[in-house]
Design an enzyme around this catalytic site. Structure first.
Site, mmCIF file in Angstrom:
data_model
loop_
_atom_site.group_PDB
_atom_site.id
_atom_site.type_symbol
_atom_site.label_atom_id
_atom_site.label_comp_id
_atom_site.label_asym_id
_atom_site.label_seq_id
_atom_site.Cartn_x
_atom_site.Cartn_y
_atom_site.Cartn_z
ATOM 1 N N HIS A 76 16.242 -2.310 122.377
ATOM 2 C CA HIS A 76 15.836 -1.262 123.320
ATOM 3 C C HIS A 76 14.759 -0.378 122.713
ATOM 4 C CE1 HIS A 76 16.825 2.457 125.879
ATOM 5 N NE2 HIS A 76 15.969 1.688 126.499
ATOM 6 N N ASN A 123 19.738 7.236 125.486
ATOM 7 C CA ASN A 123 19.640 7.599 126.906
ATOM 8 C C ASN A 123 20.872 8.335 127.415
ATOM 9 O OD1 ASN A 123 17.077 6.719 127.378
ATOM 10 N ND2 ASN A 123 17.675 4.724 128.183
ATOM 11 N N SER A 145 17.444 -0.868 129.831
ATOM 12 C CA SER A 145 17.988 0.451 129.510
ATOM 13 C C SER A 145 19.131 0.798 130.446
ATOM 14 C CB SER A 145 16.893 1.525 129.563
ATOM 15 O OG SER A 145 16.185 1.449 130.765
ATOM 16 N N GLU A 182 16.924 0.683 119.540
ATOM 17 C CA GLU A 182 18.382 0.505 119.538
ATOM 18 C C GLU A 182 18.680 -1.002 119.529
ATOM 19 O OE1 GLU A 182 20.312 4.332 121.779
ATOM 20 O OE2 GLU A 182 19.316 2.884 123.064
#
Ligand code: CAA
Length: 288
Positions: free
Chosen positions: A145, A195, A124, A157
């Site tokens: 992800h 994020n 991440s 993701e």
């Protein structure tokens, strides 16, 4: 002609912490054969226990039958030898977020897995492009992800780089769909998409707490009650891990250098003090 994997059935997951163990569960539940790899027996046992407890909880809740539980566990093998991934079609790396550790993992995966196999990272906070460049097959390296808790959160993701081969992206998208998850294609930029939006918001909650504007409970209640989020920001930070979130803030800062990406000093101090959230027994709240 580029070598391609016809169908992904055998998957290796390297690193069985919270995310890796959750990812093993997701693949095994979806019918894939999974090999979970850890660095030593103690870490392996922690990963195995995490999976077993999660499935036992689902059985106790009546969400899974005992036969299904047995079948899922029967699809998972645990090992401390990366060499056991020699016939895997896909490996998902979920080891700690340090490039030196990733370097050793990806060198091994690159050497051990068949040349057509796809190498994925759950990072991440590191660049997928930089991780891809650690291998002799950068076109077959991709980001997958997952979000915490991996068995529950729907989004995955799919992070492509400037050199990701199109069929690798397509195969990864199909795999994520087979997992019952929602694939979203994103580019390799700090924080990807989720994020880049979520973590500065969490960091802002730390700043509000640090300024003494409200108690931790009031900050969390403000968001759950006012915005309908399932968890308040400080509770969510304890779930994800303060160290993971600080890493994301720091890569956002390094890449964009904007004030909104500066980590709150309290976040940095809490990580330095080992207050990482649930996994260390204490973060914004106490779990001991
Ligand atoms: N593993 C497996 N299943 C879990 C779980 C876990 N760790 N935690 C919860 N669940 C399951 C429960 O078993 C339950 O399943 P059923 O509905 O089938 O019974 C369901 O999830 C709901 O759980 P609970 O009833 O115990 O509790 P809840 O309703 O409060 O939900 C939650 C818990 C799903 C974690 C919810 O609070 C939530 O969605 N929180 C936000 C999580 C979030 O935002 N995650 C993203 C973090 S960012 C990130 O991960 C990215 C990064 O790179 C840093």
């Amino acid at each position: 002609m580029v070598a391609m994997v016809e169908e992904i059935n055998k998957v290796g997951v390297v690193g069985l912490g919270t995310m890796g163990a959750g990812i093993v569960e997701v693949f095994a539940r979806a019918g894939f054969t999974v090999t979970g790899v850890e660095i030593d027996d103690a870490a392996l046992e922690r990963g195995r226990t995490h999976l077993e407890k999660s499935l036992a909880k689902a059985v106790a809740k009546g969400k899974l039958t005992e036969d299904e539980q047995r079948a899922i566990l029967g699809r998972v093998t645990f090992t401390t030898s990366r060499d056991d991934l020699a016939d895997a079609h896909l490996a998902v790396e979920a080891v700690p977020e340090r490039l030196d550790i990733k370097r050793s993992v990806f060198a091994d995966l690159d050497r051990i897995l068949p040349p057509a196999a796809i190498l994925a990272t759950n990072t991440s906070s590191l660049s997928v492009t930089e991780i891809a460049a650690l291998t002799s097959r950068p076109g077959k390296v991709i980001g997958l992800h997952f979000f915490n808790p991996a068995p529950v959160m729907r989004l995955v993701e799919i992070v492509t780089t400037v050199v990701t081969e199109p069929h690798v992206r397509e195969t990864a998208t199909q795999v994520v769909t087979r997992l019952g998850k929602t694939p979203v294609a994103v580019g390799d930029r700090a924080g990807f998409v989720a994020n880049a939006l979520l973590v500065p918001y969490l960091n802002h909650a730390v700043a509000v707490y640090e300024q003494g504007l409200a108690t931790r409970e009031q900050i969390d209640a403000a968001i759950t009650s006012a915005a309908g989020f399932p968890m308040g920001p400080l509770t969510l930070m304890d779930l994800v891990g303060l160290d993971v979130l600080l890493d994301v803030m720091d890569v956002l800062w390094d890449e964009f250098r904007r004030p909104r990406y500066a980590a709150a000093p309290l976040l940095r101090r809490m990580v330095a003090a080992g207050l990482l959230g649930r996994k260390s027994g204490r973060g914004f709240y106490d779990y001991s």
